[in-house]
Scaffold this motif. Structure first.
Motif, PDB file in Angstrom:
ATOM      1  N   CYS A   1     120.349 -64.873  -6.639  1.00 37.78           N
ATOM      2  CA  CYS A   1     119.697 -63.697  -7.216  1.00 37.78           C
ATOM      3  C   CYS A   1     119.811 -63.689  -8.737  1.00 37.78           C
ATOM      4  CB  CYS A   1     120.307 -62.415  -6.657  1.00 37.78           C
ATOM      5  SG  CYS A   1     119.873 -62.101  -4.933  1.00 37.78           S
ATOM      6  N   SER A   2     118.703 -63.300  -9.362  1.00 39.11           N
ATOM      7  CA  SER A   2     118.715 -63.088 -10.813  1.00 39.11           C
ATOM      8  C   SER A   2     118.527 -61.595 -11.047  1.00 39.11           C
ATOM      9  CB  SER A   2     117.612 -63.909 -11.478  1.00 39.11           C
ATOM     10  OG  SER A   2     116.348 -63.458 -11.054  1.00 39.11           O
ATOM     11  N   ASP A   3     118.164 -61.220 -12.253  1.00 36.41           N
ATOM     12  CA  ASP A   3     118.040 -59.806 -12.597  1.00 36.41           C
ATOM     13  C   ASP A   3     117.081 -59.033 -11.696  1.00 36.41           C
ATOM     14  OD1 ASP A   3     119.872 -60.094 -14.617  1.00 36.41           O
ATOM     15  OD2 ASP A   3     118.351 -60.463 -16.142  1.00 36.41           O
ATOM     16  N   SER A   4     115.909 -59.574 -11.432  1.00 37.86           N
ATOM     17  CA  SER A   4     114.916 -58.787 -10.713  1.00 37.86           C
ATOM     18  C   SER A   4     114.348 -59.448  -9.462  1.00 37.86           C
ATOM     19  CB  SER A   4     113.768 -58.432 -11.649  1.00 37.86           C
ATOM     20  OG  SER A   4     113.132 -59.620 -12.086  1.00 37.86           O
ATOM     21  N   GLU A   5     114.607 -60.716  -9.254  1.00 39.18           N
ATOM     22  CA  GLU A   5     114.025 -61.374  -8.094  1.00 39.18           C
ATOM     23  C   GLU A   5     114.911 -62.506  -7.606  1.00 39.18           C
ATOM     24  OE1 GLU A   5     110.899 -64.468  -9.918  1.00 39.18           O
ATOM     25  OE2 GLU A   5     110.388 -62.381 -10.256  1.00 39.18           O
ATOM     26  N   CYS A   6     114.638 -62.921  -6.386  1.00 42.00           N
ATOM     27  CA  CYS A   6     115.416 -64.005  -5.793  1.00 42.00           C
ATOM     28  C   CYS A   6     114.461 -64.992  -5.132  1.00 42.00           C
ATOM     29  CB  CYS A   6     116.406 -63.452  -4.772  1.00 42.00           C
ATOM     30  SG  CYS A   6     117.377 -64.744  -3.970  1.00 42.00           S
ATOM     31  N   PRO A   7     114.269 -66.149  -5.732  1.00 35.27           N
ATOM     32  CA  PRO A   7     113.363 -67.129  -5.133  1.00 35.27           C
ATOM     33  C   PRO A   7     113.855 -67.610  -3.768  1.00 35.27           C
ATOM     34  CG  PRO A   7     114.504 -68.072  -7.028  1.00 35.27           C
ATOM     35  CD  PRO A   7     114.847 -66.623  -6.989  1.00 35.27           C
TER      36      PRO A   7
END
Length: 77
Positions: free
Chosen positions: A33-39
Motif C-alpha cells: 500500500c502507498s498513500d492512496s492506492e494499492c496495485p
C-alpha cells in the motif's frame, strides 16, 4: 524458487490474491500500500474474478455485485 519469485501455479496465485483482499477488509493495508492506492489489491481483485471461489469471496465482501458473479459464470441475471 525463492520466496520472492512469483509462482505460476494457479493455486498459489489464488491464495496470494485471497490473502491480499482479506488484508484490505475494513480499510486494512498490506506492505504494498502507498498513500492512496494499492496495485497489489487491484491485482488481487482481478485475479479472484477468474475463479468461482474468488468471485464468491468478492461478492461476500461487497467488492463484486452478485449479478456480476453470475454473469462471469455465464448464468442469466
Amino acid at each position: 524458487m525463492t520466496g520472492t519469485d512469483e509462482s505460476a501455479r494457479p493455486v498459489d496465485r489464488f491464495e496470494s490474491a485471497r490473502l491480499t483482499v482479506l488484508q484490505h477488509v475494513d480499510d486494512g493495508t498490506c506492505f504494498h500500500c502507498s498513500d492512496s492506492e494499492c496495485p497489489q489489491h487491484a491485482w488481487a481483485i482481478e485475479e479472484l474474478t477468474h475463479h468461482a471461489g474468488g468471485r464468491r469471496l468478492l461478492c461476500q465482501l461487497g467488492l463484486l455485485p452478485a449479478a456480476a458473479n453470475s454473469a462471469l459464470r455465464g448464468e442469466p441475471r
